[in-house]
Design an enzyme around this catalytic site. Structure first.
Site, PDB file in Angstrom:
ATOM      1  N   ARG A 131     -28.780 -17.910 -13.561  1.00  0.00           N
ATOM      2  CA  ARG A 131     -29.988 -18.470 -14.159  1.00  0.00           C
ATOM      3  C   ARG A 131     -31.246 -17.880 -13.512  1.00  0.00           C
ATOM      4  NH1 ARG A 131     -32.434 -24.316 -14.034  1.00  0.00           N
ATOM      5  NH2 ARG A 131     -33.560 -24.303 -16.013  1.00  0.00           N
ATOM      6  N   HIS A 173     -34.863 -16.461 -15.215  1.00  0.00           N
ATOM      7  CA  HIS A 173     -36.173 -17.054 -14.949  1.00  0.00           C
ATOM      8  C   HIS A 173     -37.113 -16.072 -14.262  1.00  0.00           C
ATOM      9  CE1 HIS A 173     -35.629 -21.548 -15.789  1.00  0.00           C
ATOM     10  NE2 HIS A 173     -34.639 -20.916 -16.340  1.00  0.00           N
ATOM     11  N   ASN A 216     -38.709 -25.239 -13.656  1.00  0.00           N
ATOM     12  CA  ASN A 216     -37.881 -24.779 -12.539  1.00  0.00           C
ATOM     13  C   ASN A 216     -36.668 -25.653 -12.271  1.00  0.00           C
ATOM     14  OD1 ASN A 216     -38.774 -27.132 -11.419  1.00  0.00           O
ATOM     15  ND2 ASN A 216     -39.871 -26.215  -9.715  1.00  0.00           N
ATOM     16  N   PRO A 263     -37.792 -20.307 -22.726  1.00  0.00           N
ATOM     17  CA  PRO A 263     -37.416 -21.147 -23.865  1.00  0.00           C
ATOM     18  C   PRO A 263     -37.169 -22.580 -23.412  1.00  0.00           C
ATOM     19  CG  PRO A 263     -35.577 -19.766 -23.188  1.00  0.00           C
ATOM     20  CD  PRO A 263     -36.749 -19.362 -22.338  1.00  0.00           C
ATOM     21  N   HIS A 288     -24.656 -19.794 -20.947  1.00  0.00           N
ATOM     22  CA  HIS A 288     -24.357 -21.223 -20.823  1.00  0.00           C
ATOM     23  C   HIS A 288     -22.863 -21.511 -20.915  1.00  0.00           C
ATOM     24  CE1 HIS A 288     -28.744 -22.588 -21.915  1.00  0.00           C
ATOM     25  NE2 HIS A 288     -28.661 -21.924 -20.760  1.00  0.00           N
TER      26      HIS A 288
HETATM   27  C1  HEM Z   1     -31.799 -19.537 -25.068  1.00  0.00           C
HETATM   28  C2  HEM Z   1     -32.650 -20.228 -24.400  1.00  0.00           C
HETATM   29  C3  HEM Z   1     -32.340 -20.969 -23.128  1.00  0.00           C
HETATM   30  C4  HEM Z   1     -32.698 -22.242 -22.868  1.00  0.00           C
HETATM   31  C5  HEM Z   1     -33.502 -23.162 -23.756  1.00  0.00           C
HETATM   32  C6  HEM Z   1     -32.160 -22.565 -21.563  1.00  0.00           C
HETATM   33  C7  HEM Z   1     -32.342 -23.776 -20.933  1.00  0.00           C
HETATM   34  C8  HEM Z   1     -31.599 -24.197 -19.857  1.00  0.00           C
HETATM   35  C9  HEM Z   1     -31.647 -25.523 -19.292  1.00  0.00           C
HETATM   36  C10 HEM Z   1     -32.572 -26.634 -19.755  1.00  0.00           C
HETATM   37  C11 HEM Z   1     -30.716 -25.584 -18.314  1.00  0.00           C
HETATM   38  C12 HEM Z   1     -30.326 -26.795 -17.493  1.00  0.00           C
HETATM   39  C13 HEM Z   1     -31.090 -26.891 -16.226  1.00  0.00           C
HETATM   40  C14 HEM Z   1     -30.798 -28.184 -15.547  1.00  0.00           C
HETATM   41  O1  HEM Z   1     -30.756 -29.221 -16.195  1.00  0.00           O
HETATM   42  O2  HEM Z   1     -30.580 -28.143 -14.343  1.00  0.00           O
HETATM   43  C15 HEM Z   1     -30.088 -24.296 -18.246  1.00  0.00           C
HETATM   44  C16 HEM Z   1     -29.106 -23.958 -17.365  1.00  0.00           C
HETATM   45  C17 HEM Z   1     -28.614 -22.676 -17.221  1.00  0.00           C
HETATM   46  N1  HEM Z   1     -29.067 -21.563 -17.890  1.00  0.00           N
HETATM   47 FE1  HEM Z   1     -30.234 -21.550 -19.494  1.00  0.00          FE
HETATM   48  N2  HEM Z   1     -31.493 -21.487 -21.059  1.00  0.00           N
HETATM   49  C18 HEM Z   1     -31.574 -20.476 -21.984  1.00  0.00           C
HETATM   50  C19 HEM Z   1     -31.083 -19.207 -21.830  1.00  0.00           C
HETATM   51  C20 HEM Z   1     -30.440 -18.766 -20.698  1.00  0.00           C
HETATM   52  C21 HEM Z   1     -30.176 -17.384 -20.367  1.00  0.00           C
HETATM   53  C22 HEM Z   1     -30.612 -16.205 -21.198  1.00  0.00           C
HETATM   54  C23 HEM Z   1     -29.496 -17.375 -19.200  1.00  0.00           C
HETATM   55  C24 HEM Z   1     -28.994 -16.207 -18.378  1.00  0.00           C
HETATM   56  C25 HEM Z   1     -28.771 -15.006 -18.846  1.00  0.00           C
HETATM   57  C26 HEM Z   1     -29.296 -18.754 -18.819  1.00  0.00           C
HETATM   58  C27 HEM Z   1     -28.565 -19.180 -17.746  1.00  0.00           C
HETATM   59  C28 HEM Z   1     -28.370 -20.489 -17.401  1.00  0.00           C
HETATM   60  C29 HEM Z   1     -27.379 -20.933 -16.457  1.00  0.00           C
HETATM   61  C30 HEM Z   1     -26.344 -20.045 -15.769  1.00  0.00           C
HETATM   62  C31 HEM Z   1     -27.549 -22.298 -16.313  1.00  0.00           C
HETATM   63  C32 HEM Z   1     -26.773 -23.236 -15.383  1.00  0.00           C
HETATM   64  C33 HEM Z   1     -27.527 -23.370 -14.107  1.00  0.00           C
HETATM   65  C34 HEM Z   1     -26.766 -24.101 -13.023  1.00  0.00           C
HETATM   66  O3  HEM Z   1     -25.693 -24.631 -13.250  1.00  0.00           O
HETATM   67  O4  HEM Z   1     -27.293 -24.119 -11.896  1.00  0.00           O
HETATM   68  N3  HEM Z   1     -29.912 -19.558 -19.726  1.00  0.00           N
HETATM   69  N4  HEM Z   1     -30.661 -23.464 -19.189  1.00  0.00           N
HETATM   70  C1  LIG Z   2     -40.297 -27.787  -9.272  1.00  0.00           C
HETATM   71  O1  LIG Z   2     -41.619 -28.100  -9.593  1.00  0.00           O
HETATM   72  C2  LIG Z   2     -42.026 -29.406  -9.221  1.00  0.00           C
HETATM   73  C3  LIG Z   2     -43.454 -29.576  -9.684  1.00  0.00           C
HETATM   74  O2  LIG Z   2     -43.556 -29.316 -11.049  1.00  0.00           O
HETATM   75  C4  LIG Z   2     -41.897 -29.549  -7.696  1.00  0.00           C
HETATM   76  O3  LIG Z   2     -42.228 -30.872  -7.318  1.00  0.00           O
HETATM   77  C5  LIG Z   2     -40.481 -29.249  -7.271  1.00  0.00           C
HETATM   78  O4  LIG Z   2     -40.375 -29.263  -5.861  1.00  0.00           O
HETATM   79  C6  LIG Z   2     -40.058 -27.878  -7.785  1.00  0.00           C
HETATM   80  N1  LIG Z   2     -38.671 -27.632  -7.484  1.00  0.00           N
HETATM   81  C7  LIG Z   2     -38.278 -26.568  -6.797  1.00  0.00           C
HETATM   82  C8  LIG Z   2     -36.828 -26.419  -6.721  1.00  0.00           C
HETATM   83  O5  LIG Z   2     -39.015 -25.771  -6.293  1.00  0.00           O
END
Ligand code: HEM
Ligand SMILES: *[C@@H]1O[C@H](CO)[C@@H](O)[C@H](O)[C@H]1NC(C)=O
Ligand SMILES: *[C@@H]1O[C@H](CO)[C@@H](O)[C@H](O)[C@H]1NC(C)=O
Length: 337
Positions: free
Chosen positions: A74, A78, A105, A175, A205
């Protein structure tokens, strides 16, 4: 949950035909890009053995905690989507105003950052001051995908680390999980990605976790007080068990309920079965523009892997810093000065 798998019948050939049309449409002019001379051999003389140091440290970290895999993957997304692949996402700020402090973040910290910091420390011992943190992120992301049984590719290298990192730069660049295809597409297209790239990248994902707050709207307040009907009902039921309305902020669920830490094409079959976690996942199947691509990747893991690698190479070329626009950081979380 019993999995339903679609037969592959005549679908793939149709998918391929539509895909060809999509690919043709995608050859429109893309935004200008820095023509930095990235090369897989960039550190061949200055840091021989770099790739094995990275591979070793990433494997060691993964053996300690497997969530290193999604966290590191991820991270590269980002970093590169916000002002280019320049490791700005790693900068620790005093005033909570660096990229990593932006609201998008959530869950970025922790094991992804720790992986990169550990790799950097090991690399600095062998080749001090030579290898950028941006390149380490790119290598580590490739290595975690491979360690999760995903594809392998040669990573292009030669990025410098960026000289600024601002939370305010993040807004609108990433996104949002509530987005539909019409809103997702421009976020990716701005960076030169096609719909095929977008669907392939979303396949990331297939590993990792999401916090309940990122999708509870779909469970409890879809168009009022309903559950999004595009959910598989049994899956929605399970998610409600895991994420009750008053759930705490720390609870997270697997994004791929079928094979959560394996980098495979299950994500796409999941979408066919209504097992997409976010709106931004499930709409890739609901929308006629992207459904053929989902069907193709569900039918062929090789097609998914090939498209994912191509898209990761594109991702890695975004906003590369060269010359006076960058530096080789000594420590990934801080600028040199
Ligand atoms: C298509 C649009 C995308 C959206 C809207 C999106 C959004 C998100 C969100 C909201 C999370 C959950 C974060 C959380 O709740 O902690 C997530 C997790 C993740 N995303 Fe995406 N993402 C997108 C595309 C991508 C892309 C392109 C990649 C990498 C090439 C990616 C890799 C990941 C991974 C690996 C996680 C899991 C993170 C973890 O388990 O620590 N995502 N994403
Ligand atoms: C993510 O951003 C929030 C503020 O928007 C901050 O309080 C938090 O510490 C940040 N998290 C990380 C992992 O840096
Ligand atoms: C990680 O674990 C695997 C499987 O047990 C082992 O083969 C490998 O040597 C370990 N790697 C490191 C760097 O510790």
């Amino acid at each position: 949950m019993e999995k339903r798998r679609r037969g592959s019948g005549g679908v793939p050939s149709l998918a391929v035909a539509v895909l060809a049309a999509l690919l043709a449409a995608a050859s429109m002019p893309s935004p200008p890009r820095v023509a930095a001379a990235l090369s897989p051999d960039y550190y061949k003389d200055s840091c021989p053995g770099l790739e094995s140091i990275v591979r070793y440290e990433v494997a060691r970290k993964k053996n300690e905690t497997v969530v290193t895999i999604p966290a590191t993957l991820r991270l590269v997304f980002h970093d590169c989507m916000v002002g280019g692949c320049d490791a700005a996402v790693l900068i620790a700020s005093k005033n909570n105003d660096a990229e990593k402090d932006a609201p998008d973040n959530e869950s970025l910290a922790g094991d992804g950052f720790d992986t990169i910091n550990r790799v950097k420390a090991a690399v600095e011992k062998r080749c001090p001051g030579v290898v950028s943190c941006a390149d380490i992120i790119a290598l580590a992301a490739r290595d975690v995908v491979y360690l999760a049984d995903g594809p392998y590719w040669r990573v292009e290298l030669g990025r410098l680390d960026g000289l600024d990192s601002r939370a305010s730069d993040v807004k609108g660049k990433l996104p949002d999980p509530d987005m539909h295809v019409k809103d997702l597409t421009p976020v990716f297209q701005r960076n030169g990605f096609t719909e095929v790239d977008m669907v392939a990248l979303s396949g990331a994902h297939t590993v990792g976790f999401a916090h309940c707050s990122r999708f509870t709207d779909r469970l409890y307040s879809y168009g009022g007080a309903r559950t999004d009907p595009s959910f598989n009902p049994a899956y929605a039921y399970q998610l409600k068990q895991a994420c009750p309305i008053d759930v705490g902020p720390t609870i997270a669920v697997n994004m791929d309920p079928v094979s959560p830490i394996r980098f495979d094409n299950a994500y796409y079959a999941n979408l066919q079965d209504g097992l997409g976690l976010f709106t931004s996942d499930q709409v890739l199947y609901a929308d006629e523009a992207t459904r053929p691509i989902v069907d193709m990747f569900a039918a062929s893991q090789k097609d998914f892997f090939d498209a994912f690698v191509a898209a990761m190479l594109k991702l890695g070329r975004l906003g590369v810093k060269t010359g006076k626009d960058g530096e080789i950081r000594r420590v990934c979380t801080a600028f040199n000065h």
